[in-house]
Design an enzyme around this catalytic site. Structure first.
Site, PDB file in Angstrom:
ATOM      1  N   GLN A 107      -4.130  18.902  -5.769  1.00 23.47           N
ATOM      2  CA  GLN A 107      -3.197  19.297  -4.723  1.00 23.47           C
ATOM      3  C   GLN A 107      -2.081  18.253  -4.670  1.00 23.47           C
ATOM      4  OE1 GLN A 107      -5.383  19.885  -1.064  1.00 23.47           O
ATOM      5  NE2 GLN A 107      -6.860  21.204  -2.076  1.00 23.47           N
ATOM      6  N   HIS A 127     -12.882  10.047  -4.465  1.00 23.64           N
ATOM      7  CA  HIS A 127     -12.417  10.256  -3.093  1.00 23.64           C
ATOM      8  C   HIS A 127     -13.590  10.479  -2.159  1.00 23.64           C
ATOM      9  CE1 HIS A 127     -12.435  14.882  -2.520  1.00 23.64           C
ATOM     10  NE2 HIS A 127     -13.294  14.569  -3.463  1.00 23.64           N
ATOM     11  N   HIS A 185      -8.719  12.804   3.227  1.00 25.82           N
ATOM     12  CA  HIS A 185      -9.362  12.050   2.152  1.00 25.82           C
ATOM     13  C   HIS A 185      -9.015  10.567   2.226  1.00 25.82           C
ATOM     14  CE1 HIS A 185      -9.217  15.874  -0.412  1.00 25.82           C
ATOM     15  NE2 HIS A 185      -8.194  16.056   0.391  1.00 25.82           N
ATOM     16  N   CYS A 190     -17.307  16.765  -0.012  1.00 31.04           N
ATOM     17  CA  CYS A 190     -17.048  17.326  -1.334  1.00 31.04           C
ATOM     18  C   CYS A 190     -18.325  17.251  -2.172  1.00 31.04           C
ATOM     19  CB  CYS A 190     -15.934  16.536  -2.018  1.00 31.04           C
ATOM     20  SG  CYS A 190     -15.493  17.145  -3.665  1.00 31.04           S
ATOM     21  N   SER A 222      -7.572  20.876   1.891  1.00 29.78           N
ATOM     22  CA  SER A 222      -9.030  20.746   1.817  1.00 29.78           C
ATOM     23  C   SER A 222      -9.608  19.947   2.972  1.00 29.78           C
ATOM     24  CB  SER A 222      -9.438  20.067   0.512  1.00 29.78           C
ATOM     25  OG  SER A 222      -9.060  20.858  -0.580  1.00 29.78           O
TER      26      SER A 222
END
Length: 195
Positions: A135, A63, A161, A117, A158
């Protein structure tokens, strides 16, 4: 109180870096390793026993994450404090999506420099994971993708993405190929792993 015995607003999540469950409150964005105060320990034990079995059917994905100021941890290896809005993060991600889908660059190549990330150093590679390990919003999209396919914008706690499901040789593929000669395994007919 939830089925897991947690106080209202709390849920059990899984840490990929530690490979352990943790507790997350979506309202306060607080995460912790210990169960929150007010947890029914017996219910939690029963829930964990039932829901922490090794998941079936793992997939391999990568991702590219763009965080925003409302992300659960609004900081990254690139920026200690992220101040952009969610809308700005989505626009950035849509620009990345255009570059990837046009063939200009791979998701993995772009993740190295643009992802918030820590998986950026591994081309965004998240490794193999099964249902219940990511998630919910992320997992639903990742499992719906065909191998090699890149998602549109996916919104989670988060950040936002782009997800790419990778072509991966899994045990079933290896077993089916046991009778195939070594030269056939090394030929170009074997699907490559995508970046």
């Amino acid at each position: 109180m939830s089925d897991a015995g947690l106080p209202s607003g709390w849920e059990v999540r899984h840490s990929n870096s530690k490979n352990l469950p943790y507790f997350f409150n979506a309202s306060s964005k607080e995460s912790r390793w210990e169960p929150p105060e007010g947890t029914d320990v017996d219910k939690l034990k029963a829930y964990m026993a039932q829901n922490t079995r090794k998941p079936e059917g793992k997939i391999h994905a990568a991702h590219l994450l763009v965080k925003h100021r409302d992300s659960r941890r609004p900081g990254s290896w690139k920026e200690p404090t992220i101040t952009r809005t969610k809308e700005e993060a989505i626009e950035i991600l849509k620009g990345h999506e255009r570059r990837i889908k046009s063939g200009e660059i791979s998701l993995g190549g772009l993740a190295q420099t643009e992802s918030d990330c820590s998986s950026a150093r591994k081309n965004g590679d998240l490794g193999m994971f099964g249902k219940g390990e990511m998630q919910k919003e992320f997992e639903e999209v990742a499992f719906a993708l065909e191998p090699g396919q890149v998602s549109g914008v996916v919104d989670t706690a988060s950040g936002v993405h782009l997800i790419q499901r990778w072509v991966t040789m899994i045990m079933e593929d290896i077993c089916l190929r046991c009778s195939i000669s070594k030269s056939r395994e090394e030929s170009t007919d074997v699907p490559p792993r995508l970046e």
